[in-house]
Design a protein around this motif. Structure first.
Motif, PDB file in Angstrom:
ATOM      1  N   THR A 168      -1.826   1.361  16.017  1.00  0.00           N
ATOM      2  CA  THR A 168      -0.522   0.231  16.636  1.00  0.00           C
ATOM      3  C   THR A 168      -0.784  -0.785  15.305  1.00  0.00           C
ATOM      4  O   THR A 168       0.056  -1.973  15.581  1.00  0.00           O
ATOM      5  N   ASP A 169      -1.511  -1.021  14.482  1.00  0.00           N
ATOM      6  CA  ASP A 169      -2.086  -1.999  13.608  1.00  0.00           C
ATOM      7  C   ASP A 169      -0.841  -2.402  11.779  1.00  0.00           C
ATOM      8  O   ASP A 169      -1.658  -1.968  11.704  1.00  0.00           O
ATOM      9  N   LEU A 170       0.356  -2.424  12.795  1.00  0.00           N
ATOM     10  CA  LEU A 170       0.719  -2.606  11.616  1.00  0.00           C
ATOM     11  C   LEU A 170       1.367  -3.669  10.435  1.00  0.00           C
ATOM     12  O   LEU A 170       1.838  -3.604   9.917  1.00  0.00           O
ATOM     13  N   GLU A 171       0.825  -4.616  11.283  1.00  0.00           N
ATOM     14  CA  GLU A 171       1.215  -6.065  10.600  1.00  0.00           C
ATOM     15  C   GLU A 171      -0.198  -6.472   9.729  1.00  0.00           C
ATOM     16  O   GLU A 171       0.072  -7.073   9.146  1.00  0.00           O
ATOM     17  N   ARG A 172      -1.616  -5.229   9.568  1.00  0.00           N
ATOM     18  CA  ARG A 172      -1.956  -5.685   8.592  1.00  0.00           C
ATOM     19  C   ARG A 172      -1.937  -5.458   7.470  1.00  0.00           C
ATOM     20  O   ARG A 172      -1.004  -4.900   7.131  1.00  0.00           O
ATOM     21  N   GLN A 173      -2.004  -6.082   6.431  1.00  0.00           N
ATOM     22  CA  GLN A 173      -2.656  -6.537   4.919  1.00  0.00           C
ATOM     23  C   GLN A 173      -2.531  -5.022   4.222  1.00  0.00           C
ATOM     24  O   GLN A 173      -3.350  -4.565   4.691  1.00  0.00           O
ATOM     25  N   VAL A 174      -1.414  -5.014   3.572  1.00  0.00           N
ATOM     26  CA  VAL A 174      -2.340  -3.606   2.212  1.00  0.00           C
ATOM     27  C   VAL A 174      -1.609  -3.546   0.702  1.00  0.00           C
ATOM     28  O   VAL A 174      -0.410  -4.264   0.730  1.00  0.00           O
ATOM     29  N   MET A 175      -2.123  -3.723  -0.061  1.00  0.00           N
ATOM     30  CA  MET A 175      -2.391  -3.713  -1.412  1.00  0.00           C
ATOM     31  C   MET A 175      -1.354  -2.010  -2.002  1.00  0.00           C
ATOM     32  O   MET A 175      -1.944  -1.513  -1.831  1.00  0.00           O
ATOM     33  N   VAL A 176      -0.372  -2.478  -2.550  1.00  0.00           N
ATOM     34  CA  VAL A 176       0.676  -0.976  -2.684  1.00  0.00           C
ATOM     35  C   VAL A 176       0.823  -0.968  -4.304  1.00  0.00           C
ATOM     36  O   VAL A 176       0.951  -2.288  -4.605  1.00  0.00           O
ATOM     37  N   ILE A 177       0.665  -0.309  -4.800  1.00  0.00           N
ATOM     38  CA  ILE A 177       0.899   0.363  -6.853  1.00  0.00           C
ATOM     39  C   ILE A 177       1.659   1.346  -6.324  1.00  0.00           C
ATOM     40  O   ILE A 177       1.793   2.412  -6.130  1.00  0.00           O
ATOM     41  N   ASP A 178       2.775   0.415  -7.350  1.00  0.00           N
ATOM     42  CA  ASP A 178       3.888   1.670  -7.089  1.00  0.00           C
ATOM     43  C   ASP A 178       4.789   1.413  -8.532  1.00  0.00           C
ATOM     44  O   ASP A 178       3.899   0.304  -8.952  1.00  0.00           O
ATOM     45  N   ASP A 179       4.999   1.637  -9.294  1.00  0.00           N
ATOM     46  CA  ASP A 179       6.211   1.890 -10.792  1.00  0.00           C
ATOM     47  C   ASP A 179       7.360   2.172 -10.405  1.00  0.00           C
ATOM     48  O   ASP A 179       8.321   2.317  -9.676  1.00  0.00           O
ATOM     49  N   LEU A 180       8.031   0.849 -10.420  1.00  0.00           N
ATOM     50  CA  LEU A 180       9.935   0.595 -10.328  1.00  0.00           C
ATOM     51  C   LEU A 180       9.901   0.324 -11.750  1.00  0.00           C
ATOM     52  O   LEU A 180      11.273   0.280 -11.685  1.00  0.00           O
ATOM     53  N   GLY A 181       9.718   1.182 -12.976  1.00  0.00           N
ATOM     54  CA  GLY A 181      10.820   1.679 -14.226  1.00  0.00           C
ATOM     55  C   GLY A 181       9.923   0.464 -15.138  1.00  0.00           C
ATOM     56  O   GLY A 181      10.167   0.757 -16.621  1.00  0.00           O
ATOM     57  N   MET A 182       8.874  -0.517 -14.972  1.00  0.00           N
ATOM     58  CA  MET A 182       8.403  -1.176 -15.994  1.00  0.00           C
ATOM     59  C   MET A 182       6.668  -0.522 -16.262  1.00  0.00           C
ATOM     60  O   MET A 182       5.812  -2.050 -16.926  1.00  0.00           O
ATOM     61  N   GLY A 183       6.094  -0.033 -15.735  1.00  0.00           N
ATOM     62  CA  GLY A 183       5.125   0.190 -15.568  1.00  0.00           C
ATOM     63  C   GLY A 183       4.311   0.062 -14.017  1.00  0.00           C
ATOM     64  O   GLY A 183       4.619  -0.502 -12.885  1.00  0.00           O
ATOM     65  N   THR A 184       3.212   0.637 -13.493  1.00  0.00           N
ATOM     66  CA  THR A 184       2.676   0.292 -12.297  1.00  0.00           C
ATOM     67  C   THR A 184       2.171  -1.501 -11.775  1.00  0.00           C
ATOM     68  O   THR A 184       1.697  -1.761 -13.151  1.00  0.00           O
ATOM     69  N   ILE A 185       2.707  -1.668 -10.479  1.00  0.00           N
ATOM     70  CA  ILE A 185       2.218  -2.994 -10.633  1.00  0.00           C
ATOM     71  C   ILE A 185       1.772  -3.195  -9.128  1.00  0.00           C
ATOM     72  O   ILE A 185       1.386  -2.410  -8.308  1.00  0.00           O
ATOM     73  N   GLU A 186       1.218  -4.180  -8.342  1.00  0.00           N
ATOM     74  CA  GLU A 186       0.094  -4.183  -6.969  1.00  0.00           C
ATOM     75  C   GLU A 186       1.164  -5.525  -6.296  1.00  0.00           C
ATOM     76  O   GLU A 186       1.743  -6.559  -7.058  1.00  0.00           O
ATOM     77  N   MET A 187       1.605  -4.586  -4.903  1.00  0.00           N
ATOM     78  CA  MET A 187       2.315  -5.801  -4.604  1.00  0.00           C
ATOM     79  C   MET A 187       1.595  -5.525  -2.901  1.00  0.00           C
ATOM     80  O   MET A 187       1.273  -4.922  -2.218  1.00  0.00           O
ATOM     81  N   PRO A 188       2.061  -6.913  -2.026  1.00  0.00           N
ATOM     82  CA  PRO A 188       1.342  -7.247  -0.775  1.00  0.00           C
ATOM     83  C   PRO A 188       2.007  -6.538  -0.107  1.00  0.00           C
ATOM     84  O   PRO A 188       3.420  -6.846  -0.001  1.00  0.00           O
ATOM     85  N   TYR A 189       1.693  -5.859   0.930  1.00  0.00           N
ATOM     86  CA  TYR A 189       2.842  -5.409   2.161  1.00  0.00           C
ATOM     87  C   TYR A 189       2.050  -5.452   2.757  1.00  0.00           C
ATOM     88  O   TYR A 189       1.336  -5.362   3.179  1.00  0.00           O
ATOM     89  N   THR A 190       2.800  -5.431   4.146  1.00  0.00           N
ATOM     90  CA  THR A 190       2.459  -5.173   5.848  1.00  0.00           C
ATOM     91  C   THR A 190       2.569  -3.002   5.985  1.00  0.00           C
ATOM     92  O   THR A 190       3.779  -2.838   5.740  1.00  0.00           O
ATOM     93  N   TYR A 191       1.435  -2.986   6.835  1.00  0.00           N
ATOM     94  CA  TYR A 191       2.161  -0.864   7.295  1.00  0.00           C
ATOM     95  C   TYR A 191       3.538  -0.901   7.680  1.00  0.00           C
ATOM     96  O   TYR A 191       3.783  -0.140   7.204  1.00  0.00           O
ATOM     97  N   ALA A 192       4.034  -2.067   8.660  1.00  0.00           N
ATOM     98  CA  ALA A 192       5.179  -2.084   8.905  1.00  0.00           C
ATOM     99  C   ALA A 192       6.329  -1.865   7.759  1.00  0.00           C
ATOM    100  O   ALA A 192       6.576  -1.443   8.282  1.00  0.00           O
ATOM    101  N   ALA A 193       5.779  -2.767   6.604  1.00  0.00           N
ATOM    102  CA  ALA A 193       6.697  -2.813   6.309  1.00  0.00           C
ATOM    103  C   ALA A 193       6.948  -1.267   5.338  1.00  0.00           C
ATOM    104  O   ALA A 193       8.021  -0.375   4.676  1.00  0.00           O
ATOM    105  N   LEU A 194       6.172  -0.933   5.105  1.00  0.00           N
ATOM    106  CA  LEU A 194       5.337   0.586   4.161  1.00  0.00           C
ATOM    107  C   LEU A 194       5.884   1.516   4.893  1.00  0.00           C
ATOM    108  O   LEU A 194       6.842   2.467   4.410  1.00  0.00           O
ATOM    109  N   PHE A 195       5.947   1.531   5.937  1.00  0.00           N
ATOM    110  CA  PHE A 195       6.469   2.839   7.135  1.00  0.00           C
ATOM    111  C   PHE A 195       7.454   2.357   7.497  1.00  0.00           C
ATOM    112  O   PHE A 195       8.796   3.700   6.811  1.00  0.00           O
TER     113      PHE A 195
END
Length: 166
Positions: A96-123
């Motif tokens: 349940t440690d959903l406030e832990r930070q994680v880096m997410v890699i995604d392509d939003l239309g202009m190539g891949t970028i890295e963005m900081p998330y929490t697991y809560a936000a990602l779920f």
């Protein structure tokens, strides 16, 4: 269990119900315009998204562009059910440690970028993403003439319903 994970599991249970009412031919049918995508391709995409979240790399990064894309899941209800059950079991075992930070890699239309998330936000994003794809699946079901008895399938909980607009 955390409310975000409970909501996620409740949303994914709709996939169980859907798969139990489909056959392989319907799952893989690509006849509906304008995109000619199948119910199976949307289910596979949903599950791949969760698989990425549940399997960060050794640097605690989650690359949403590096999905499995197993075509068997798109064409075989049994394979799709197995993948779904695997994802749901992993979510139930998740801490349940959903406030832990994680880096997410995604392509939003202009190539891949890295963005900081929490697991809560990602779920939370994954749950909304799932509902969005359920809406597309519901459209495909309608065009195929298949009635799926779930009045909220594909509706975000915050979407105004016709009865609430009167």
């Amino acid at each position: 269990m955390n409310g975000i994970l409970e909501s996620t599991l409740k949303t994914l249970q709709k996939s169980e119900h859907l798969l139990s009412n489909l056959d392989d031919a319907t799952l893989s049918n690509v006849s509906v315009s304008p995109y000619y995508s199948s119910i199976g391709s949307h289910l596979r995409h949903i599950l791949d998204f969760y698989d990425c979240i549940l399997n960060p790399d050794e640097h605690n990064k989650i690359d949403l562009t590096a999905r499995k894309r197993n075509k068997d899941v798109e064409t075989c209800c049994e394979q799709a059910s197995s993948y779904l059950n695997h994802i749901m079991a992993a979510l139930k075992q998740r801490g349940t440690d959903l406030e832990r930070q994680v880096m997410v890699i995604d392509d939003l239309g202009m190539g891949t970028i890295e963005m900081p998330y929490t697991y809560a936000a990602l779920f939370a994003q994954a749950n909304s993403h799932t509902i969005h794809h359920y809406a597309i699946i519901n459209y495909i079901l309608d065009r195929l003439g298949i009635i799926f008895n779930d009045s909220v399938f594909g509706y975000n909980p915050t979407t105004p319903r016709a009865s609430s607009l009167n």
